[in-house]
Every structure is written in C-alpha cells, then in structure tokens.
Write a protein that holds these residues in place. Structure first.
Motif, PDB file in Angstrom:
ATOM      1  N   CYS A  65      45.119  41.496  55.981  1.00  0.00           N
ATOM      2  CA  CYS A  65      46.580  41.603  56.090  1.00  0.00           C
ATOM      3  C   CYS A  65      47.103  42.931  55.537  1.00  0.00           C
ATOM      4  O   CYS A  65      46.522  43.502  54.614  1.00  0.00           O
ATOM      5  N   PRO A 105      47.404  32.737  54.205  1.00  0.00           N
ATOM      6  CA  PRO A 105      48.007  32.020  55.322  1.00  0.00           C
ATOM      7  C   PRO A 105      46.993  31.705  56.431  1.00  0.00           C
ATOM      8  O   PRO A 105      47.219  30.813  57.237  1.00  0.00           O
ATOM      9  N   PRO A 109      39.631  32.682  52.472  1.00  0.00           N
ATOM     10  CA  PRO A 109      38.675  32.821  51.371  1.00  0.00           C
ATOM     11  C   PRO A 109      37.884  31.539  51.106  1.00  0.00           C
ATOM     12  O   PRO A 109      38.416  30.440  51.198  1.00  0.00           O
TER      13      PRO A 109
HETATM   14  S1  SF4 Z   1      41.983  36.563  52.711  1.00  0.00           S
HETATM   15 FE1  SF4 Z   1      43.725  35.822  53.851  1.00  0.00          FE
HETATM   16  S2  SF4 Z   1      45.502  36.755  52.848  1.00  0.00           S
HETATM   17 FE2  SF4 Z   1      43.693  37.883  52.192  1.00  0.00          FE
HETATM   18  S3  SF4 Z   1      43.584  39.583  53.613  1.00  0.00           S
HETATM   19 FE3  SF4 Z   1      42.255  37.958  54.424  1.00  0.00          FE
HETATM   20  S4  SF4 Z   1      43.569  36.824  55.821  1.00  0.00           S
HETATM   21 FE4  SF4 Z   1      44.937  38.076  54.555  1.00  0.00          FE
END
Ligand code: SF4
Ligand code: SF4
Ligand code: SF4
Lengths: 253, 387
Positions: A65, A105, A109
């Motif tokens: 993101c 969102p 993770p």
């Molecule tokens: S883990 Fe989720 S919030 Fe973090 S960069 Fe990746 S998609 Fe975006």
C-alpha cells in the motif's frame, strides 16, 4: 516523478503455471508446504499464492500500500514503507502484538504461530534483490509477463493503456489504484474483482486516515482537559471556602 | 493473622490454589511452546481472549480516575471513602492488564521496545505510553497509604505537594487511553461489524468506561461490606447508601449519554436496518444493549431503585456485564464475522486469565487487611485541607 517500483499483475495473461509461487519460496527460503500449489493459501511460509477461479488464475500477495495500515499501526516501527515502494519488515524490532494483521485491509500478514520466536511473514517485494539490481523472484520467472515489475507510474500507464486498448477484454477497473489509498501492486482482470476473491468495497482514502482523524484531537483534549480540570479544581475549592465562611459568619452572628 | 489461620483450608482457598497452580503450568507452556501450541489464535483471529480481557479490565478499572477527580478536583468530599478502594482496584486491574499484554505478545522479551522505538502514528504506541504513565500515577496516588502505614511522613509531604497535578495527569492519561482503546479499531472499517464500528468509537469507549467503572466500585462496596465486616475488626467498610446512590446517579447520566450517542450514530449513519437483521451479531448486540444500557437506565431512573441496596447491587452487575459484553463484542464477535472463522479461547488462554484474576483478588485482600484502605467519610487529610 516517483522512483518507486511496483508490480502489475494481469489476470488475462496468467496461465496458472505456479512458477511465481515456487520461485518465491526459493528466493525467500520458504519450505514447500503443499504439493498442489493451487490448494495452498497465504501462510507463514507462503508469501504469494496462485488461485484458480473457473478458467482464470489470479495471484494474492501483499499489495504494498501507498500508505500501509500495517506500518502505521506498528508501535515500534517494525514495518516500514521503503523508498523503493516495498513495505518491509524488521523482525528484530517486532514485539509480536499482531496489530498489523488486524489492521491490514487486504488481510495479508501472517504469523509464525508455532514458533517461540515468531515473526510476521509477508511479501516484501524482494526488496534485497531489487536493491542488488535484480527483479523480484515472481516477476523474473513469469513466462508470460503476467507479473510485471517496474516503475509504478509506468505500470499505471501500461495498465490504463491495456484497459483502453482492449475494452472488451478487461473489466474497466485497476484494482489497487485507489483501494485503501492506493497500492504498489496493481491488478487488471476480465471480471470484477470480488469474483476473484479480492477484498472489494475498500474505501478510497488510506486507512491510516481513519485513525489520524481521532489522533489529531489528542493535543486539544490534553490542553483543554488540563485547563478545564485546573479551573474546576480552583472553582469548587473556592465555592467550598465561601460556603464555609458564610457558615462561620452566621455562626458568629 | 496467625499462620494456622492462613493455612486453614476453606472452599475458596482451595479453589484459588487450584486455579493458580493450573495457571502457572499454562504460563510455563505458553512461554516454552509458543502461542500456537497454547492458544486458539490463528492468522484470521490474531487477537483473542487476552486482548478482549485487557479491554474490559481497563474499562472496569476506570473508577480510579473518575473518583479521584470527583474528590480531589471537584471537591465532592462525600465520596472520599471510595477513593482508596478505587485506586487500588485500578492499580490491580492495570497490573493484570499489563501481565496479560506481555503474555499475549509474540515476543514478550521485546516488551521494552516501545520505550526506545517510537512510531507516534500508532494508537497502540499511545496506549502503551498512557498505560505506563497512568500506572505511575496510580502508584503515586496510592503511595501515601503504604507510607503512612510505616509512619514515613516526610515523603508523604512531598507527595501532597504534587498531588493535584498528579490527579489531573491521571485523568488526562485515562481519558486518552480509555478512548484510544476504541480508536484501535478505527482502522478496520471493513472488518469490524457495523453494529459496533463507528467513527465515534473512542467516545463510546470513554463514556461507557465511566458508567461501568463507577458500577464496578458500587459492586465492590457490596463485596467489601461482606468480606471485611466489623466483627472482624474492620472499620468503615459498611455500606454508605448516600454515597452509593449518588454514584449510581452518575452512572445513570453516563448511561443516558452513551445511549444518546449510540442512537445518534445509528440514525446518522443509516444503521437502523441492521437492528432487524437476524444474525448472531444482532442478538449479541441486543443482549449487550438490554443488559448494559436499557435495563439499568430504566431502573436507575427511579429514585426508589437508586436507594435500594438489593436493586443497586443487581443494577451494578447489569452495567458491568454490559461492558464486558460490549468489549468482547468489539474485540471478538464483531471481527470474527468478517473473517468467516471461529474462535473460542483455549484452555490455556482461560486458565492464565483466571489465574491473574484470582491473584488480583488475593492482592486486594492482602492490602485491605494490612493497610488503611477504608476510611471514614472525611479523612484527616481532607479535614486538614479544609482548615
Ligand atoms: S500488509 Fe496489508 S496493509 Fe501492509 S502493505 Fe501489505 S496489503 Fe498493505
Ligand atoms: S506484530 Fe510486530 S510488526 Fe506487527 S504491529 Fe506488532 S510489532 Fe509491528
Ligand atoms: S509465473 Fe506468471 S503465469 Fe505462472 S502462475 Fe505466476 S503469474 Fe501466472
């Protein structure tokens, strides 16, 4: 212009060979969990999966993101947006609160639940390889260029042109361009994205915005509250005193 | 107390020892085998009972700052007898919360990282610091009780000089972190069920903690009156109805404020239709609102009930249950719906939580028996302050 990199994934070009899945495991030294890669899902040892929806194949991975929720909530700054565009993780800092998992969102993770020294696990867009001048594993291996790696602004242009040049072939939306404030992974497909298991109906604002609106008020709460309480302390004390004096006076009379 | 008396087994002592022993074994497993082996947490339910319990623990310990402010800032000295029990409750509550937070961390040995590694944009970061600061405030607020026991008057003098700024700081830190527990969820608009998600979450959390913190102290007064009776040599532990009725009126005000806010939120954001959608979430929401808000508001509106011991006892239990349901709904029920998975705490999760609660009750008893926790309506301090 931004020097940041991203990934463009084109569902129409993916043949579902699974090379990206295997290469990802290889470059990140992740154990093979499932012989049938199509049945695997994101996990503590799988950063990217290939999923089949009828005749279409699609990939799931961290979206990197623009304003990552995961990084904004991490209290020790273990997750960071690197200037290269990748969202990277430092396991030595992490305390394991798992707020990043809760906040993401895209539900990306994963955690090493079975370890006594667990880490958060997710795609880091092969940031080390990229800094060495190499391509991310998945983009390097992909035989059909369904996975493209490069300057994010150029990729946005490529995606827009493909949508414009072949309107009959593509569903007219670039997933990741605006979702949750935009991301560095973009996906184009012939069908709407909820049919491919992507989280749809995400707000256009970045997720950290939602928190900032409340956090912004903290200074005024502290200052206002402090003044209010001090004033109340003084006023009520004074009131009690006056009441007592009056009482004394009436007694005196 | 004689050693024999301490060792004399009673039902509750036996139960407590069993719970603590099991809890210790679970704790040992938790730290040697990791979270995966001992909890039912997984990638789609990364937070469970422990975080939920931290939520309600902090909510129920809110009387610490409300009562301290009532007495020391607003000079309503009538409530003085509640101050010490409330502060002790808050301190023990926060200690349990901090222990559980550390148990819940994947890397508990890194618990000190937030002290040196800062991300000021994280709500979690703010909460961590407020917890640290507020626990310090609680120690400072309670220190005189310990010091006076050992006749150390010199430090008490200094503590008294800073006492008002300390109380104010305590109220501010509490306001911040109580509301921030709600802010934690602002970042998950897509995940938290709309029955609970609202941009006003921090305000909801703040108002509800005041109502339930006060109810907790009312409830505790009943327990204290029963557990530390006069014939065992305790003074000032008897129920003081004028104080309890006064506090229950404050509960009523807070509950109404919370209810109005919730109604505003539902009407303004077009969420009314959710109320008639049959689902497990809706039922749990009703359970929460009816037990924690509607029943107590209806009863407390009548002076008769506010002044009746038995009813006050029942009402305080209702409000407390309402808060427990609310916090668990926000932290568990409301999130599970979107992840499409089930979560129910494991044996070890429950036993460690139970152990900490038992230890908390035990600590309260020890302090209550050995220090001047219960005071007459106006302590020497206040009398002196007034002269
Ligand atoms: S883990 Fe989720 S919030 Fe973090 S960069 Fe990746 S998609 Fe975006
Ligand atoms: S689990 Fe680790 S990386 Fe994730 S928010 Fe907590 S400290 Fe940061
Ligand atoms: S390597 Fe390319 S074609 Fe093969 S599955 Fe991955 S994205 Fe699709």
């Amino acid at each position: 212009m931004l020097k940041e990199n991203g990934i463009l994934f084109d569902v129409t070009l993916c043949v579902g060979c699974g090379s990206c899945y295997k290469k990802c495991k290889e470059v990140n030294s992740l154990p093979q969990a499932n012989n049938d890669f199509l049945k695997d899902h994101l996990s503590n040892n799988t950063y990217t999966v290939v999923e089949q929806y009828d005749k279409l194949y699609t990939r799931k991975l961290c979206m990197h993101c623009n304003e990552p929720a995961c990084a904004s909530v991490c209290l020790v700054g273990a997750i960071k947006k690197s200037p290269t565009g990748a969202v990277v993780y430092d396991g030595d800092k992490c305390i394991g609160c798992r707020y990043c998992m809760q906040a993401c969102p895209h539900k990306v993770p994963r955690y090493e639940w079975s370890s006594t020294k667990p880490r958060i696990r997710k795609c880091i867009m092969c940031n080390n390889r990229v800094q060495e001048g190499k391509l991310p594993g998945c983009a390097e291996i992909c035989p059909t260029e369904a996975t493209l790696f490069g300057n994010i602004d150029k990729l946005i242009e490529v995606a827009k042109n493909r949508l414009k040049d072949n309107p009959e072939k593509y569903y007219q939306h670039i997933y990741g361009l605006e979702e949750a404030g935009g991301s560095h992974v973009l996906i184009i497909s012939p069908v709407p994205f909820e049919q491919l298991g992507y989280v749809s109906k995400l707000p256009k604002e970045s997720m950290p915005e939602f928190t900032m609106r409340a956090m912004e008020k903290i200074p005024s709460v502290v200052v206002g509250g402090g003044v209010f309480l001090s004033a109340m302390y003084w006023l009520t004390k004074r009131k009690n005193q006056i009441a007592k004096e009056e009482k004394n006076n009436t007694h005196g009379n | 107390m004689k050693i024999n008396e301490i060792l004399k087994p009673t039902f509750w002592k036996v139960v407590s020892v069993i719970i603590v022993t099991i809890g210790l074994v679970s704790t040992f497993y938790r730290f040697t085998r990791g979270l995966g082996a001992t909890t039912n947490l997984h990638d789609m339910a990364p937070w469970g009972l422990w975080i939920g319990f931290d939520f309600l623990g902090v909510g129920l310990a809110a009387a610490g700052f409300t009562i301290a402010a009532t007495v020391h800032i607003f000079h309503l000295h009538k409530y003085e007898p509640m101050v010490r029990p409330a502060i002790l409750t808050a301190f023990i509550g926060y200690s349990i919360v901090v222990c559980l937070l550390v148990v819940d961390l994947g890397r508990p040995e890194n618990f000190w990282h937030p002290l040196v590694m800062w991300n000021i944009h994280s709500v979690m970061f703010e909460i961590t610091w407020c917890l640290i600061c507020y626990t310090t405030v609680l120690i400072l607020e309670f220190a005189p009780v310990v010091l006076e026991k050992f006749n150390l008057t010199a430090p008490i003098k200094y503590l008294r000089i800073i006492s008002i700024p300390v109380v104010i700081a305590g109220v501010l830190f509490s306001t911040l972190h109580q509301s921030s527990f709600g802010s934690l969820y602002l970042i998950v608009p897509g995940k938290l069920h709309p029955l609970w998600y609202s941009s006003l979450l921090p305000v909801h959390f703040y108002i509800s903690c005041i109502a339930s913190g006060l109810s907790m102290i009312i409830f505790e007064s009943f327990l204290i009156a029963r557990a530390f009776p006069k014939d065992e040599g305790f003074h000032h532990t008897e129920l003081k109805m004028n104080i309890l009725s006064g506090a229950s009126f404050a509960v009523l005000v807070a509950l109404i404020a919370g209810f109005l806010l919730k109604s505003y939120d539902f009407i303004n954001n077009g969420k009314i239709s959710l109320l008639i959608k049959p689902s497990a979430e809706t039922y749990l929401f009703y359970l929460e609102i009816i037990t924690g808000t509607i029943v107590p508001i209806s009863l407390l509106s009548f002076k008769k009930f506010r002044e009746d011991k038995k009813w006050l006892y029942i009402i305080s239990i209702c409000v407390i249950s309402g808060l427990i349901l609310n916090r668990l709904n926000v932290s568990i029920t409301g999130l599970i719906a979107s992840s499409g998975v089930n979560y129910f705490p494991s044996f070890d999760e429950i036993s460690i939580t139970a152990m900490l609660v038992v230890l908390g009750v035990f600590a309260f008893r020890i302090v209550a028996k050995n220090f001047h926790l219960f005071e007459a309506a106006e302590s020497h301090e206040t009398v002196k302050e007034r002269i």
